[in-house]
Design a protein around this motif. Structure first.
Motif, PDB file in Angstrom:
ATOM      1  N   ALA A 116      10.294 -29.153  22.974  1.00  0.00           N
ATOM      2  CA  ALA A 116      10.529 -30.428  23.649  1.00  0.00           C
ATOM      3  C   ALA A 116      11.909 -30.468  24.297  1.00  0.00           C
ATOM      4  O   ALA A 116      12.074 -30.947  25.430  1.00  0.00           O
ATOM      5  N   ASN A 117      12.929 -29.957  23.586  1.00  0.00           N
ATOM      6  CA  ASN A 117      14.274 -29.918  24.158  1.00  0.00           C
ATOM      7  C   ASN A 117      14.338 -29.013  25.382  1.00  0.00           C
ATOM      8  O   ASN A 117      15.055 -29.299  26.346  1.00  0.00           O
ATOM      9  N   ALA A 118      13.589 -27.909  25.339  1.00  0.00           N
ATOM     10  CA  ALA A 118      13.554 -27.003  26.496  1.00  0.00           C
ATOM     11  C   ALA A 118      12.924 -27.688  27.695  1.00  0.00           C
ATOM     12  O   ALA A 118      13.397 -27.552  28.839  1.00  0.00           O
ATOM     13  N   VAL A 119      11.844 -28.444  27.455  1.00  0.00           N
ATOM     14  CA  VAL A 119      11.195 -29.176  28.551  1.00  0.00           C
ATOM     15  C   VAL A 119      12.128 -30.255  29.093  1.00  0.00           C
ATOM     16  O   VAL A 119      12.271 -30.441  30.304  1.00  0.00           O
ATOM     17  N   GLY A 120      12.789 -30.985  28.202  1.00  0.00           N
ATOM     18  CA  GLY A 120      13.673 -32.056  28.629  1.00  0.00           C
ATOM     19  C   GLY A 120      14.861 -31.566  29.435  1.00  0.00           C
ATOM     20  O   GLY A 120      15.401 -32.299  30.282  1.00  0.00           O
ATOM     21  N   ALA A 121      15.292 -30.323  29.182  1.00  0.00           N
ATOM     22  CA  ALA A 121      16.437 -29.768  29.902  1.00  0.00           C
ATOM     23  C   ALA A 121      16.084 -29.294  31.303  1.00  0.00           C
ATOM     24  O   ALA A 121      16.976 -28.957  32.091  1.00  0.00           O
ATOM     25  N   ASP A 122      14.796 -29.269  31.633  1.00  0.00           N
ATOM     26  CA  ASP A 122      14.357 -28.825  32.953  1.00  0.00           C
ATOM     27  C   ASP A 122      14.428 -30.004  33.925  1.00  0.00           C
ATOM     28  O   ASP A 122      13.556 -30.864  33.948  1.00  0.00           O
ATOM     29  N   ASN A 123      15.469 -30.051  34.725  1.00  0.00           N
ATOM     30  CA  ASN A 123      15.676 -31.167  35.647  1.00  0.00           C
ATOM     31  C   ASN A 123      14.785 -31.111  36.874  1.00  0.00           C
ATOM     32  O   ASN A 123      14.757 -32.064  37.662  1.00  0.00           O
ATOM     33  N   PHE A 124      14.068 -30.001  37.045  1.00  0.00           N
ATOM     34  CA  PHE A 124      13.210 -29.860  38.219  1.00  0.00           C
ATOM     35  C   PHE A 124      11.763 -30.265  37.936  1.00  0.00           C
ATOM     36  O   PHE A 124      10.938 -30.322  38.844  1.00  0.00           O
ATOM     37  N   ARG A 125      11.447 -30.545  36.689  1.00  0.00           N
ATOM     38  CA  ARG A 125      10.086 -30.923  36.332  1.00  0.00           C
ATOM     39  C   ARG A 125       9.952 -32.446  36.363  1.00  0.00           C
ATOM     40  O   ARG A 125      10.809 -33.171  35.880  1.00  0.00           O
ATOM     41  N   GLN A 126       8.858 -32.939  36.932  1.00  0.00           N
ATOM     42  CA  GLN A 126       8.659 -34.367  37.057  1.00  0.00           C
ATOM     43  C   GLN A 126       8.298 -34.994  35.712  1.00  0.00           C
ATOM     44  O   GLN A 126       7.813 -34.327  34.794  1.00  0.00           O
ATOM     45  N   THR A 127       8.505 -36.304  35.615  1.00  0.00           N
ATOM     46  CA  THR A 127       8.326 -37.007  34.343  1.00  0.00           C
ATOM     47  C   THR A 127       6.906 -36.892  33.817  1.00  0.00           C
ATOM     48  O   THR A 127       6.693 -36.658  32.619  1.00  0.00           O
ATOM     49  N   GLU A 128       5.900 -37.057  34.703  1.00  0.00           N
ATOM     50  CA  GLU A 128       4.520 -36.981  34.223  1.00  0.00           C
ATOM     51  C   GLU A 128       4.176 -35.589  33.707  1.00  0.00           C
ATOM     52  O   GLU A 128       3.395 -35.432  32.763  1.00  0.00           O
ATOM     53  N   ASP A 129       4.777 -34.552  34.302  1.00  0.00           N
ATOM     54  CA  ASP A 129       4.572 -33.191  33.790  1.00  0.00           C
ATOM     55  C   ASP A 129       5.168 -33.044  32.393  1.00  0.00           C
ATOM     56  O   ASP A 129       4.582 -32.409  31.507  1.00  0.00           O
ATOM     57  N   LYS A 130       6.339 -33.620  32.180  1.00  0.00           N
ATOM     58  CA  LYS A 130       6.986 -33.532  30.877  1.00  0.00           C
ATOM     59  C   LYS A 130       6.163 -34.234  29.801  1.00  0.00           C
ATOM     60  O   LYS A 130       6.075 -33.764  28.669  1.00  0.00           O
ATOM     61  N   LEU A 131       5.556 -35.372  30.153  1.00  0.00           N
ATOM     62  CA  LEU A 131       4.738 -36.085  29.189  1.00  0.00           C
ATOM     63  C   LEU A 131       3.484 -35.293  28.829  1.00  0.00           C
ATOM     64  O   LEU A 131       3.040 -35.286  27.673  1.00  0.00           O
ATOM     65  N   LEU A 132       2.904 -34.618  29.826  1.00  0.00           N
ATOM     66  CA  LEU A 132       1.733 -33.787  29.548  1.00  0.00           C
ATOM     67  C   LEU A 132       2.099 -32.625  28.626  1.00  0.00           C
ATOM     68  O   LEU A 132       1.369 -32.289  27.694  1.00  0.00           O
ATOM     69  N   LEU A 133       3.247 -32.010  28.891  1.00  0.00           N
ATOM     70  CA  LEU A 133       3.688 -30.911  28.037  1.00  0.00           C
ATOM     71  C   LEU A 133       4.005 -31.410  26.629  1.00  0.00           C
ATOM     72  O   LEU A 133       3.747 -30.715  25.639  1.00  0.00           O
ATOM     73  N   ALA A 134       4.533 -32.623  26.521  1.00  0.00           N
ATOM     74  CA  ALA A 134       4.801 -33.182  25.194  1.00  0.00           C
ATOM     75  C   ALA A 134       3.507 -33.342  24.404  1.00  0.00           C
ATOM     76  O   ALA A 134       3.479 -33.124  23.186  1.00  0.00           O
ATOM     77  N   ALA A 135       2.412 -33.715  25.097  1.00  0.00           N
ATOM     78  CA  ALA A 135       1.122 -33.851  24.416  1.00  0.00           C
ATOM     79  C   ALA A 135       0.663 -32.518  23.848  1.00  0.00           C
ATOM     80  O   ALA A 135       0.095 -32.451  22.753  1.00  0.00           O
ATOM     81  N   LEU A 136       0.914 -31.447  24.575  1.00  0.00           N
ATOM     82  CA  LEU A 136       0.527 -30.118  24.095  1.00  0.00           C
ATOM     83  C   LEU A 136       1.455 -29.639  22.979  1.00  0.00           C
ATOM     84  O   LEU A 136       1.017 -29.041  21.993  1.00  0.00           O
ATOM     85  N   ILE A 137       2.752 -29.916  23.135  1.00  0.00           N
ATOM     86  CA  ILE A 137       3.729 -29.487  22.139  1.00  0.00           C
ATOM     87  C   ILE A 137       3.430 -30.091  20.772  1.00  0.00           C
ATOM     88  O   ILE A 137       3.639 -29.467  19.733  1.00  0.00           O
ATOM     89  N   ARG A 138       2.887 -31.311  20.765  1.00  0.00           N
ATOM     90  CA  ARG A 138       2.590 -31.978  19.499  1.00  0.00           C
ATOM     91  C   ARG A 138       1.540 -31.248  18.667  1.00  0.00           C
ATOM     92  O   ARG A 138       1.422 -31.483  17.466  1.00  0.00           O
ATOM     93  N   LEU A 139       0.770 -30.384  19.306  1.00  0.00           N
ATOM     94  CA  LEU A 139      -0.247 -29.645  18.565  1.00  0.00           C
ATOM     95  C   LEU A 139       0.366 -28.611  17.631  1.00  0.00           C
ATOM     96  O   LEU A 139      -0.298 -28.130  16.705  1.00  0.00           O
ATOM     97  N   PHE A 140       1.622 -28.260  17.868  1.00  0.00           N
ATOM     98  CA  PHE A 140       2.291 -27.249  17.048  1.00  0.00           C
ATOM     99  C   PHE A 140       3.152 -27.915  15.988  1.00  0.00           C
ATOM    100  O   PHE A 140       3.858 -28.890  16.255  1.00  0.00           O
ATOM    101  N   GLY A 141       3.122 -27.359  14.785  1.00  0.00           N
ATOM    102  CA  GLY A 141       4.019 -27.787  13.727  1.00  0.00           C
ATOM    103  C   GLY A 141       5.162 -26.804  13.595  1.00  0.00           C
ATOM    104  O   GLY A 141       5.334 -25.897  14.421  1.00  0.00           O
ATOM    105  N   PRO A 142       5.976 -26.919  12.557  1.00  0.00           N
ATOM    106  CA  PRO A 142       7.085 -25.983  12.356  1.00  0.00           C
ATOM    107  C   PRO A 142       6.580 -24.586  12.001  1.00  0.00           C
ATOM    108  O   PRO A 142       5.447 -24.416  11.533  1.00  0.00           O
ATOM    109  N   THR A 143       7.444 -23.590  12.212  1.00  0.00           N
ATOM    110  CA  THR A 143       7.095 -22.195  11.986  1.00  0.00           C
ATOM    111  C   THR A 143       8.059 -21.581  10.972  1.00  0.00           C
ATOM    112  O   THR A 143       9.262 -21.823  11.041  1.00  0.00           O
ATOM    113  N   ALA A 144       7.526 -20.797  10.046  1.00  0.00           N
ATOM    114  CA  ALA A 144       8.366 -20.100   9.062  1.00  0.00           C
ATOM    115  C   ALA A 144       8.111 -18.599   9.145  1.00  0.00           C
ATOM    116  O   ALA A 144       7.001 -18.160   9.457  1.00  0.00           O
ATOM    117  N   PHE A 145       9.153 -17.813   8.855  1.00  0.00           N
ATOM    118  CA  PHE A 145       9.068 -16.356   8.884  1.00  0.00           C
ATOM    119  C   PHE A 145       9.637 -15.778   7.583  1.00  0.00           C
ATOM    120  O   PHE A 145      10.540 -16.361   6.974  1.00  0.00           O
TER     121      PHE A 145
END
Length: 588
Positions: A234-263
Motif C-alpha cells: 500500500a505504501n508503494a502504491v501511495g508513493a506513486d504520484n503518477f497513478r490516478q486515485t481510482e487506480d490506487k483504490l482498485l489496487l488497495a482492494a487487491l492488496i487486502r487479499l494478502f496478509g502478513p508474510t513470515a520466513f
C-alpha cells in the motif's frame, strides 16, 4: 471506471496460488533468540528480519561457503587471486579491520552477541531503517567503534546508560547508539534514547507480527523474517504520484487479499539450505462480495505417483486434483463476467477484442465444458474429468534417444502424466481427440503442417501421434514433407500421458525407474511440489558434443550441475486459507 477490467488477471493469478494448497503444518513454539531484538523496533514497523551471529553459526556459514567455493575454483569461474578473500572468515576479518582496526575474533567477537536484526518503519513517504546488534559488553563495543567514527566526523554524546553518535551534518540524520544490550544504527533520529533504545509499544505487541511467525512450521531456524505485506504494498502504491486515485483504490482492494508474510531459514549439515515461507490470507470481504468461495482442502500428494515418472528427469512438477482448480477458476471467471461485464465489453473492444471474446466473457456458465464442446468436440464431464481428479506430474529432461542430425528426436524430452480413475473414459478421450483434433487444426488453417495418426505402441497401448511437418520461415510447408517433431498422447489402465514420443513411450511401458527427489523433507500434507534434479545433467553432457547445443549453453549447464545437486519446492495450505512453501537447495 473502465479500469476495473485490470482486476481480471490479478484475481486469476491469486486464484492459482490459492488453489494449490492443502492441510496446514502444525503451529510451533516461538523463536526467543531471534526475537530478542524485536523490542528495539516499534509496533508499527512493517518488516523485521533477524539472523544468528553466534560463533557456531559463523562456522556453519563458513563451512557451507567453503564447500561451494571449492567447486567454483575447480570450474575456474572466479579468479580468487584478484579478490584476496575466499572464505566468510576472510570477509569478516576485512570488515572488522576496516572499522575497528583488528580482526573479527579479537575486535568484534568479544562484544558481539548472538543475533542481528533489521527492520523498516514507515516515515513520511518512505521508510526508516533500523539495524540492531545484540551485544554482551557495552564498554568494549563503544571502545571498538569510537575511533573509526571519530575519524569520520561523527560526534559522540554520553548519557546515562548509553553513548550516542551522530553525523556533524544537518542533512544526515543517521544515528548510532550503544545501549547495555544492543547497538542500534538508524537512518533517522531515535526517539527511544531514554528507554535504552526500546520502543513502547514495541513490535511484539503487533498482532500481525505474532500471528505470521506463529504460522511457521518449524521451531528452530537460523534466521527469521516478517513483512506486513499489505502495508508495504500500500505504501508503494501511495508513493506513486503518477497513478490516478481510482487506480490506487482498485489496487488497495487487491492488496487486502494478502496478509502478513513470515520466513524462516536453516542450514543442515554443510550442503543443504532450506527456506520456509508462511503467507497469511488477508481480508476475504472483497471475494465474498463477488460470490467467490475459496476451495475446500485438497487431498495431499501421493509420493508413490512419482514411480511413474522417469528417474533421469531433470524437472518434475507434481500436483493433485486439477479438476478442483479448474472448477475454482471457472467460478472466478463466471463471477467476473457477471459483476464486471459492463466494463469488460468496452475494454475488449477498445483494445481490439473480438465479438466472440466479448460474448464469452458475458456468459455466466461452465466455461470449460462450453469451450471444449464447441472447439474440440469433447465433453469435460465425460472425457476429461475422470483423469483430472487425482495426482498428475509434468516432467522433462534430456532425451536418451537423441542423436544430433536426426529428426523426430529432440534433445529435450518432456511429458505430463495423469492418474486415471476410469480406463474406458481415458481410452475414449484418445479416440475422440484423434478425430476432432484434425478438424480443429484444419479450421485454424494448419495447411497440413500437422499430421494426426492413431497407432498402437509396443506396450499394446493405443496412442495418438501428432507430427509437425517441416516448413520455412514464412510458414509454408517444404516439398520434403519431412517430420521434425513428434508428440504422443496415450492412455492405459491407470495413466493418461502427453509429451514427446520417447517420454510417453517410456512412461506407458512402465520402464522408467521412478523419480527420486534429491531432498524429501517436504512440508506436511504437501499439495504441490516442484523438483529440479541436476545430477543427470553431467551424465548427459558427457555424451553430447558442446557444439550440438551451443558452447555457452554447454558451459552454463555444466557449471550448474557441478555446483547444485538439486532444488525442491513444496507448497501446502491450511483450513484458514494460509499458504506455506518450502524451498530446499542441495549443494554438491
Amino acid at each position: 471506471m473502465q479500469r476495473k477490467w485490470i482486476l481480471i488477471p490479478v484475481i486469476l493469478v491469486l486464484a492459482l496460488s490459492i488453489s494449490i494448497t492443502t492441510a496446514s503444518p502444525t503451529w510451533q513454539a516461538r523463536y526467543a533468540a531471534l526475537e530478542s531484538l524485536a523490542p528495539y523496533f516499534p509496533a508499527d514497523a512493517v518488516a523485521y528480519a533477524a539472523v544468528r551471529t553466534d560463533g557456531a553459526y559463523v562456522e556453519v556459514i563458513d563451512s557451507l561457503v567453503n564447500r561451494f567455493l571449492s567447486n567454483v575454483r575447480e570450474l575456474n569461474m572466479i579468479d580468487f587471486s584478484e579478490i584476496g578473500m575466499d572464505s566468510v572468515q576472510d570477509v569478516l576479518d576485512a570488515a572488522a579491520d576496516q572499522f575497528v582496526g583488528r580482526n573479527f575474533d579479537t575486535g568484534v567477537r568479544p562484544w558481539l552477541g548472538d543475533a542481528a536484526a533489521m527492520g523498516l518503519v514507515p516515515y513520511q513517504d518512505n521508510f526508516q531503517v533500523i539495524i540492531a546488534l545484540s551485544i554482551t559488553d557495552q564498554v568494549k563495543a563503544t571502545s571498538a567503534i569510537t575511533p573509526w567514527l571519530t575519524r569520520n566526523n561523527w560526534v559522540s554524546t554520553n548519557g546515562t546508560g548509553y553513548t550516542l553518535f551522530t553525523q556533524d551534518n544537518e542533512f544526515d540524520a543517521t544515528t548510532i547508539a550503544v545501549f547495555p544490550e544492543a547497538l542500534l544504527i538508524s537512518s533517522r533520529r531515535l526517539p527511544t534514547i531514554e528507554t535504552k533504545g526500546k520502543f513502547v509499544p514495541d513490535l511484539t505487541a503487533n498482532f500481525y507480527y505474532n500471528s505470521a511467525l506463529a504460522l511457521l512450521p518449524e521451531d528452530n531456524y537460523d534466521l527469521i523474517g516478517w513483512v506486513d505485506t499489505p502495508l508495504v504494498l500500500a505504501n508503494a502504491v501511495g508513493a506513486d504520484n503518477f497513478r490516478q486515485t481510482e487506480d490506487k483504490l482498485l489496487l488497495a482492494a487487491l492488496i487486502r487479499l494478502f496478509g502478513p508474510t513470515a520466513f524462516g531459514g536453516t542450514i543442515t549439515g554443510d550442503n543443504v539450505i532450506a527456506l520456509d515461507m508462511a503467507q497469511a490470507f488477508g481480508n476475504k470481504v472483497g471475494l465474498e462480495s463477488l460470490g467467490i468461495t475459496l476451495p475446500e482442502t485438497d487431498t495431499p500428494l501421493d509420493p508413490a505417483f512419482l514411480s511413474n515418472i522417469p528417474s533421469d528427469s531433470v524437472f518434475v512438477a507434481h500436483g493433485t486434483d486439477l479438476d478442483g482448480k479448474i472448477g475454482f477458476m471457472t467460478q472466478i471467471v463466471d463471477s467476473i463476467a457477471q459483476n464486471f461485464a459492463p466494463f469488460i465489453t468496452p475494454a475488449l473492444y477498445g483494445y481490439g477484442g473480438s465479438s466472440a471474446l466479448t460474448a464469452l466473457f458475458s456468459m455466466n456458465s461452465s466455461l470449460p465444458d462450453i469451450a471444449l464442446a464447441n472447439i474440440m468436440g469433447l465433453s469435460y464431464e465425460r472425457d476429461l474429468r475422470p483423469w483430472l481428479t487425482s495426482d498428475y506430474a509434468i516432467f522433462g529432461g534430456f532425451n536418451p534417444g537423441f542423436e544430433p542430425g536426426t529428426t523426430l528426436h529432440s534433445p529435450i524430452g518432456f511429458g505430463a502424466a495423469f492418474k486415471s480413475s476410469d480406463p474406458a473414459a481415458a481410452a475414449n478421450f484418445v479416440r475422440i481427440l484423434g478425430r476432432e483434433l484434425p478438424i480443429t487444426l484444419g479450421a485454424l488453417g494448419s495447411k497440413g503442417s500437422f499430421r494426426v495418426m492413431p497407432e498402437t505402441l509396443a506396450s499394446g497401448t493405443t496412442a495418438l501421434s501428432i507430427t509437425l511437418i517441416e516448413y520455412d520461415y514464412t510458414g509454408q510447408l517444404l516439398d520434403t514433407g519431412r517430420p521434425i517433431f513428434e508428440y504422443l498422447i496415450g492412455a492405459n489402465e491407470s495413466l493418461v500421458v502427453f509429451g514427446t514420443r520417447d517420454a510417453v513411450q517410456s512412461v506407458l511401458s512402465g520402464d522408467v525407474g521412478g523419480f527420486q527427489p534429491i531432498q524429501t523433507n517436504a512440508l506436511p500434507n504437501t499439495g504441490a511440489a516442484v523438483y529440479a534434479n541436476f545430477m543427470p545433467i553431467l551424465d548427459i553432457l558427457q555424451q553430447i558434443n558442446p557444439t550440438d547445443i551451443g558452447e555457452a549453453t554447454y558451459r552454463d549447464l555444466r557449471r550448474l550441475a557441478s555446483l547444485v545437486d538439486g532444488l525442491t519446492l513444496t507448497a501446502a495450505g491450511s483450513a484458514n486459507d494460509d499458504l506455506f512453501a518450502r524451498l530446499t537447495v542441495t549443494l554438491r
